[in-house]
Design a protein around this motif. Structure first.
Motif, PDB file in Angstrom:
ATOM      1  N   LYS A 297       0.821  -1.205   0.000  1.00 37.31           N
ATOM      2  CA  LYS A 297       0.000   0.000   0.000  1.00 37.31           C
ATOM      3  C   LYS A 297       0.858   1.260   0.000  1.00 37.31           C
ATOM      4  O   LYS A 297       0.665   2.153  -0.816  1.00 37.31           O
ATOM      5  N   ARG A 298       1.807   1.335   0.934  1.00 31.41           N
ATOM      6  CA  ARG A 298       2.653   2.525   0.980  1.00 31.41           C
ATOM      7  C   ARG A 298       3.872   2.367   0.075  1.00 31.41           C
ATOM      8  O   ARG A 298       4.153   3.219  -0.755  1.00 31.41           O
ATOM      9  N   TRP A 299       4.612   1.268   0.234  1.00 30.06           N
ATOM     10  CA  TRP A 299       5.846   1.087  -0.524  1.00 30.06           C
ATOM     11  C   TRP A 299       5.550   0.390  -1.843  1.00 30.06           C
ATOM     12  O   TRP A 299       5.921  -0.745  -2.077  1.00 30.06           O
ATOM     13  N   LYS A 303       6.609   4.229  -5.804  1.00 26.50           N
ATOM     14  CA  LYS A 303       7.344   4.948  -4.764  1.00 26.50           C
ATOM     15  C   LYS A 303       8.778   4.448  -4.665  1.00 26.50           C
ATOM     16  O   LYS A 303       9.717   5.236  -4.497  1.00 26.50           O
ATOM     17  N   GLU A 465       4.295  -0.967   8.039  1.00 20.65           N
ATOM     18  CA  GLU A 465       2.886  -0.583   7.986  1.00 20.65           C
ATOM     19  C   GLU A 465       2.130  -1.427   6.975  1.00 20.65           C
ATOM     20  O   GLU A 465       0.923  -1.316   6.825  1.00 20.65           O
ATOM     21  N   GLU A 466       2.833  -2.318   6.288  1.00 21.11           N
ATOM     22  CA  GLU A 466       2.216  -3.147   5.252  1.00 21.11           C
ATOM     23  C   GLU A 466       1.569  -4.410   5.805  1.00 21.11           C
ATOM     24  O   GLU A 466       0.648  -4.949   5.198  1.00 21.11           O
TER      25      GLU A 466
END
Length: 512
Positions: A297-299, A303, A465-466
């Protein structure tokens, strides 16, 4: 990610990668009562700190020095062990010698008066600037290393709290720019700003927080582990096995397994499933998020592509016959500067261009450790920073390696004349080898570059956070590369992970 209660469902943990960060993480988990399995695709421990042997010569492939040995002593003490019983660490004096093309030199030592004398010998007018630089370095050490570097920075509010301090210490200014404010002599500007290169950073763009390295050297010294850094890794493996843990080589992880957002273990490339509710990745953070973890989601891939990675490395390892008593003026560590500093660094980091000129770090461990070569012989390595493979026009090392080696040899002749006729064993590594051996994105030598917007909260976090139960250690996560950085990343991990279910500690600690 503060709710880690789900981890208490089991006491098994898997660590991906037997580099120093992964082994330190396994030791800390073992001390917390976890049954740890460490998996590594190589045939021995150490990761970038591993070694190979050829014809009686030991070539230490990666880091060659230890600063802040107290980090290792603290790690061993956490496991109920004595580091100095397991590893023979030798303080070096001098630390290293820097040589410039004009024949001038600078010898770095721990003794402050000796350092003042060196500064005064090159540029007496720079003594006041040196005194101020020491104060600057110490202030950044206490904030950047002892505070931020030894605790997790995964909460954005933690970043907000420290921003005023960052501003006050002018973290926006580069290491080289800060050195330029304290020194007039260009040689001293280089001597007190090149250190980020040891952790993959461009001195002209990396935050001035990294001048803290000068305080690390002054306060703790520079050390060498007898048997090389791999001897530390081997000692770590012994601790892990004594704790009841397992270290398996020749095993590559293909995927981190998830169920409902929680880690459930890993699957190897051979298809073996190894269950564990807690997974620690010591693989490069870029590889972890681009290859091992589905559904990011974030990485995301986008990105990760925007991250700036550290430079690549060309390293030539060679053993010379009958040279132990030759080149008596060449010590354990020597830095040979080329004619350019800023221009060369820009070629490497910004232009992605392989230059004809170069600067070299030359390691001669046999000055301290005769075991690195047969009796009377020498082991060397010459390291040259080069562009990584992610630039628009990457270097084709299949075509360039032999040509570049001759350029390196020509510069080495100024330091160790006649060495080529004495070579009896050698090994070579290019960014392509770093990519293939360590699964390092773009063949970078030190993972993600430690620029200000790629440090602390902006860097991949130690607690992911994944997925719940996933943690990261090593050069690509907080606090960063280098032996102190990766050992500290495991210390941060130890503060994030609760004791194993039932609060059981290792048998050794329980016996005490």
């Amino acid at each position: 990610m503060d709710d880690l209660a789900s981890l208490r469902d089991g006491d098994r943990a898997v660590v991906i990668g037997a580099g120093l960060g992964g082994l330190a993480a396994a030791m800390r988990l073992g001390a917390k009562g976890y049954r740890v399995t460490v998996l590594d695709r190589l045939d021995g421990p150490g990761g970038r700190g591993s070694a190979i042997h050829k014809d009686g010569f030991r070539f230490d492939l990666g880091p060659t020095i230890v600063t802040v040995p107290q980090l290792l002593r603290d790690l061993w003490a956490t496991c109920g062990r004595d580091f100095d019983t397991d590893v023979d660490l030798r303080a070096l004096d001098p630390f290293y010698e820097i040589r410039w093309p004009d024949g001038s030199t600078f010898t770095a030592r721990q003794d402050t008066d000796a350092m003042r004398a060196e500064v005064a010998r090159l540029s007496p007018e720079d003594l006041p600037g040196y005194e101020q630089f020491l104060k600057d370095s110490e202030a950044r050490y206490h904030f950047g290393f002892e505070d931020l570097g030894r605790r997790s920075m995964h909460r954005f509010e933690d970043l907000l709290k420290v921003l005023p301090k960052f501003v006050g210490l002018r973290a926006d200014r580069s290491v080289a720019a800060h050195a330029a404010r304290r020194f007039h002599d260009p040689r001293l500007r280089m001597a007190f700003s090149f250190h980020p290169l040891f952790i993959g950073g461009d001195p002209f763009n990396v935050t001035s927080m990294y001048i803290l390295v000068s305080h690390l050297e002054k306060e703790f010294g520079v050390h060498y582990a007898m048997g090389g850094v791999v001897a530390i890794a081997e000692a770590m493996v012994r601790v892990i096995r004594d704790q009841g843990g397992e270290v398996r080589y020749g095993v590559e992880v293909d995927e981190i397994l998830l169920q409902g957002g929680q880690t459930r273990g890993v699957r190897t490339v051979e298809g073996q499933m190894i269950p564990a509710p807690l997974v620690v990745s010591n693989a490069d953070a870029g590889h972890t998020y681009s290859r091992l973890l589905p559904g990011k989601k974030r990485w995301t891939e986008s990105k990760l592509r925007k991250r700036r990675y550290s430079m690549g490395l060309y390293v030539w390892y060679f053993g010379t016959r009958g040279t132990r008593d030759m080149w008596s003026d060449v010590g354990h560590h020597t830095i040979l500067n080329g004619p350019r500093y800023q221009g060369l660094v820009h070629d490497i980091f910004l232009k992605g261009q392989l230059s004809d000129d170069m600067s070299l770090y030359v390691h001669r461990p046999t000055v301290t450790d005769p075991s690195a070569a047969p009796e009377g012989d020498d082991t060397f390595y010459a390291l040259s920073p080069v562009p990584h493979l992610g630039h628009a026009h990457p270097v084709d090392w299949r075509a360039e390696a032999a040509v570049y080696r001759e350029k390196v040899a020509a510069q080495l002749e100024t330091l160790i004349p006649g060495f080529r006729d004495r070579i009896v064993a050698e090994h070579e590594m290019t960014p392509g080898d770093f990519r293939d051996r360590y699964l390092s994105p773009h063949g970078s030598g030190f993972s993600i570059e430690p620029r200000i917007l790629q440090s602390a909260w902006f860097r991949p976090h130690n607690v992911s956070e994944e997925a719940k139960g996933l943690f990261l250690v090593g050069a690509g996560t907080h606090p960063g590369a280098g032996v102190p950085g990766v050992i500290s990343s495991a210390e941060v991990l130890g503060k994030l992970v609760p004791d194993a279910p039932g609060g059981m500690r290792s048998e050794r600690l329980a016996a005490e």
